[in-house]
Structures are given as C-alpha cells and as structure tokens.
Design a protein around this motif. Structure first.
Motif, PDB file in Angstrom:
ATOM      1  N   TYR A 139       3.258   2.236  -4.468  1.00 32.79           N
ATOM      2  CA  TYR A 139       3.611   1.154  -5.391  1.00 32.79           C
ATOM      3  C   TYR A 139       4.764   0.341  -4.803  1.00 32.79           C
ATOM      4  O   TYR A 139       4.797  -0.873  -4.917  1.00 32.79           O
ATOM      5  CB  TYR A 139       4.002   1.741  -6.752  1.00 32.79           C
ATOM      6  CG  TYR A 139       4.297   0.696  -7.809  1.00 32.79           C
ATOM      7  CD1 TYR A 139       3.265   0.156  -8.567  1.00 32.79           C
ATOM      8  CD2 TYR A 139       5.595   0.272  -8.062  1.00 32.79           C
ATOM      9  CE1 TYR A 139       3.518  -0.789  -9.545  1.00 32.79           C
ATOM     10  CE2 TYR A 139       5.863  -0.680  -9.035  1.00 32.79           C
ATOM     11  CZ  TYR A 139       4.823  -1.204  -9.782  1.00 32.79           C
ATOM     12  OH  TYR A 139       5.071  -2.145 -10.743  1.00 32.79           O
ATOM     13  N   TYR A 140       5.693   1.047  -4.171  1.00 36.11           N
ATOM     14  CA  TYR A 140       6.862   0.397  -3.591  1.00 36.11           C
ATOM     15  C   TYR A 140       6.672   0.092  -2.103  1.00 36.11           C
ATOM     16  O   TYR A 140       7.207  -0.877  -1.594  1.00 36.11           O
ATOM     17  CB  TYR A 140       8.112   1.281  -3.758  1.00 36.11           C
ATOM     18  CG  TYR A 140       8.414   1.556  -5.207  1.00 36.11           C
ATOM     19  CD1 TYR A 140       8.954   0.565  -6.025  1.00 36.11           C
ATOM     20  CD2 TYR A 140       8.153   2.796  -5.774  1.00 36.11           C
ATOM     21  CE1 TYR A 140       9.218   0.806  -7.364  1.00 36.11           C
ATOM     22  CE2 TYR A 140       8.433   3.046  -7.109  1.00 36.11           C
ATOM     23  CZ  TYR A 140       8.956   2.047  -7.889  1.00 36.11           C
ATOM     24  OH  TYR A 140       9.217   2.283  -9.211  1.00 36.11           O
ATOM     25  N   GLU A 141       5.939   0.964  -1.410  1.00 42.17           N
ATOM     26  CA  GLU A 141       5.844   0.858   0.041  1.00 42.17           C
ATOM     27  C   GLU A 141       4.561   0.189   0.532  1.00 42.17           C
ATOM     28  O   GLU A 141       4.478  -0.204   1.688  1.00 42.17           O
ATOM     29  CB  GLU A 141       6.002   2.243   0.668  1.00 42.17           C
ATOM     30  CG  GLU A 141       7.362   2.854   0.350  1.00 42.17           C
ATOM     31  CD  GLU A 141       7.567   4.216   0.965  1.00 42.17           C
ATOM     32  OE1 GLU A 141       6.928   4.509   1.993  1.00 42.17           O
ATOM     33  OE2 GLU A 141       8.365   4.983   0.414  1.00 42.17           O
ATOM     34  N   GLY A 142       3.537   0.098  -0.318  1.00 39.01           N
ATOM     35  CA  GLY A 142       2.293  -0.560   0.047  1.00 39.01           C
ATOM     36  C   GLY A 142       1.447   0.178   1.072  1.00 39.01           C
ATOM     37  O   GLY A 142       0.487  -0.376   1.588  1.00 39.01           O
ATOM     38  N   ASN A 143       1.764   1.422   1.353  1.00 38.67           N
ATOM     39  CA  ASN A 143       1.081   2.196   2.403  1.00 38.67           C
ATOM     40  C   ASN A 143      -0.088   3.019   1.838  1.00 38.67           C
ATOM     41  O   ASN A 143      -0.192   4.216   2.072  1.00 38.67           O
ATOM     42  CB  ASN A 143       2.091   3.081   3.124  1.00 38.67           C
ATOM     43  CG  ASN A 143       2.880   3.955   2.170  1.00 38.67           C
ATOM     44  OD1 ASN A 143       2.833   3.779   0.950  1.00 38.67           O
ATOM     45  ND2 ASN A 143       3.620   4.898   2.710  1.00 38.67           N
ATOM     46  N   PHE A 144      -0.984   2.364   1.137  1.00 39.18           N
ATOM     47  CA  PHE A 144      -2.102   3.049   0.498  1.00 39.18           C
ATOM     48  C   PHE A 144      -2.989   3.815   1.485  1.00 39.18           C
ATOM     49  O   PHE A 144      -3.401   4.943   1.175  1.00 39.18           O
ATOM     50  CB  PHE A 144      -2.919   2.058  -0.343  1.00 39.18           C
ATOM     51  CG  PHE A 144      -2.196   1.613  -1.570  1.00 39.18           C
ATOM     52  CD1 PHE A 144      -2.274   2.339  -2.752  1.00 39.18           C
ATOM     53  CD2 PHE A 144      -1.421   0.467  -1.552  1.00 39.18           C
ATOM     54  CE1 PHE A 144      -1.593   1.935  -3.892  1.00 39.18           C
ATOM     55  CE2 PHE A 144      -0.734   0.050  -2.689  1.00 39.18           C
ATOM     56  CZ  PHE A 144      -0.820   0.793  -3.858  1.00 39.18           C
ATOM     57  N   PRO A 145      -3.310   3.284   2.684  1.00 39.07           N
ATOM     58  CA  PRO A 145      -4.142   4.056   3.617  1.00 39.07           C
ATOM     59  C   PRO A 145      -3.495   5.384   4.041  1.00 39.07           C
ATOM     60  O   PRO A 145      -4.170   6.418   4.092  1.00 39.07           O
ATOM     61  CB  PRO A 145      -4.330   3.113   4.810  1.00 39.07           C
ATOM     62  CG  PRO A 145      -4.175   1.738   4.231  1.00 39.07           C
ATOM     63  CD  PRO A 145      -3.118   1.904   3.165  1.00 39.07           C
ATOM     64  N   TYR A 146      -2.203   5.367   4.317  1.00 37.58           N
ATOM     65  CA  TYR A 146      -1.502   6.593   4.714  1.00 37.58           C
ATOM     66  C   TYR A 146      -1.493   7.594   3.560  1.00 37.58           C
ATOM     67  O   TYR A 146      -1.747   8.791   3.754  1.00 37.58           O
ATOM     68  CB  TYR A 146      -0.077   6.263   5.158  1.00 37.58           C
ATOM     69  CG  TYR A 146       0.772   7.486   5.451  1.00 37.58           C
ATOM     70  CD1 TYR A 146       0.441   8.367   6.478  1.00 37.58           C
ATOM     71  CD2 TYR A 146       1.904   7.761   4.691  1.00 37.58           C
ATOM     72  CE1 TYR A 146       1.217   9.483   6.745  1.00 37.58           C
ATOM     73  CE2 TYR A 146       2.683   8.883   4.949  1.00 37.58           C
ATOM     74  CZ  TYR A 146       2.341   9.746   5.967  1.00 37.58           C
ATOM     75  OH  TYR A 146       3.104  10.853   6.222  1.00 37.58           O
ATOM     76  N   VAL A 147      -1.230   7.110   2.368  1.00 41.94           N
ATOM     77  CA  VAL A 147      -1.218   7.989   1.193  1.00 41.94           C
ATOM     78  C   VAL A 147      -2.604   8.596   0.991  1.00 41.94           C
ATOM     79  O   VAL A 147      -2.733   9.787   0.695  1.00 41.94           O
ATOM     80  CB  VAL A 147      -0.711   7.241  -0.055  1.00 41.94           C
ATOM     81  CG1 VAL A 147      -0.928   8.055  -1.326  1.00 41.94           C
ATOM     82  CG2 VAL A 147       0.768   6.890   0.109  1.00 41.94           C
TER      83      VAL A 147
END
Length: 169
Positions: A139-147
């Motif tokens: 939500y804060y970091e925008g790193n959806f693929p890594y998550v």
C-alpha cells in the motif's frame, strides 16, 4: 486429514497483503483437494476499509497469476476469531502485536479457554531464509509483485506445515 482447520491472515487494512494471502491459499487448498478440510479468511487490525474489495494493486497481481479474489471484502479482526481459527498469521510484527493485544484483552475477560488452541505467528516466520521479519506493505511501497512472490512461497510452506499438523492429529 480428520479435522477441519481454519487459517486467518491479518494485515493492517485487509486490502493488500492479507487478502492476497487468502486468495493464494484458497487456490492452493482447492488445487490440493482440501476444501473440505481447510478454510481460509483474512482480516485487518484497522477498520477504515471494512466492506471494500482488495486494493487495485492486489487485484492486478492476483489477476496476473490467475488467482480469484471474487467476493472478498475487507473486515476487521475480532475476539471471536480466536474461536473460529486454529492459525492466525500476521503479515508483520505490528499486526502480530495488535492481535496479541486483542488476545490479551480476551484473556482478561476470562475467555481464553475457548480460544487457547490458536497458533499465532508472523508470516515471515515461515520464510526465515529471507532474513526479514515483515511482509512489506505494498500500500505504501507499491511492490505488489515482490509481495506476491513472498505470499506464494509462504503459503506453500504454511500448507505443508498444516498438512503435517493434521496428519499428526
């Protein structure tokens, strides 16, 4: 597998990490033919997104991997979750502290006995080789693929652990 078990994933707002884990785990459970033995849900420690679908970044990542999130809506974790779930998996250490506080409040109220069977831990305890304690909040970091990568790997490990637990019952 004899008993039905239930998993609850918990994050802050229940729109990014925990619904991603819920959706991925649902697909894994279905793929393994375990829907009669295992259920999964997600919740947030905060109440500001109640009733909303997963974040568009979570939706996009799940769509990219062919994982359904149909019907999923954010909700807040409650004391009664300690009666309904055998595994409560917090996506970060702050979420774990908040859930433990809720459990502590429950203990003070004399209701511990009914929820004493719950295994409560952080998601990254499943993946110690990553060397991080928290699933980053996209939500804060925008790193959806890594998550998503962490969630998929951790859900595989959690399912392995639960299958072993159920066989030993």
């Amino acid at each position: 597998m004899k008993n039905k078990s239930a998993i609850l994933f918990v994050c802050l707002g229940n729109i990014c990490r925990s619904p991603m884990a819920e959706a991925v785990m649902r697909q894994m459970i279905a793929h393994e033919g375990l829907t009669d033995s295992l259920s999964v849900d997600s919740a947030g420690t905060g109440d500001w997104h109640i009733g909303r679908p997963p974040h568009e970044g979570t939706q996009g990542e799940l769509n990219k991997h062919g994982v359904s999130f149909a019907g999923m809506k954010a909700r807040q974790v409650t004391e009664s979750d300690f009666d309904s779930f055998q595994y409560i998996v917090a996506m970060d250490t702050k979420n774990l502290a908040d859930v433990k506080k809720l459990r502590k409040d429950r203990e003070i109220g004399g209701l511990l006995e009914r929820g004493a069977h719950v295994r409560l831990f952080t998601f990254m305890e499943l993946l110690p080789h990553h060397g991080i304690m928290d699933v980053p909040d996209p939500y804060y970091e925008g790193n959806f693929p890594y998550v998503y990568e962490l969630v998929e790997e951790g859900c595989r490990e959690l399912l392995r652990m639960i299958k072993a637990d159920l066989k030993s019952v």
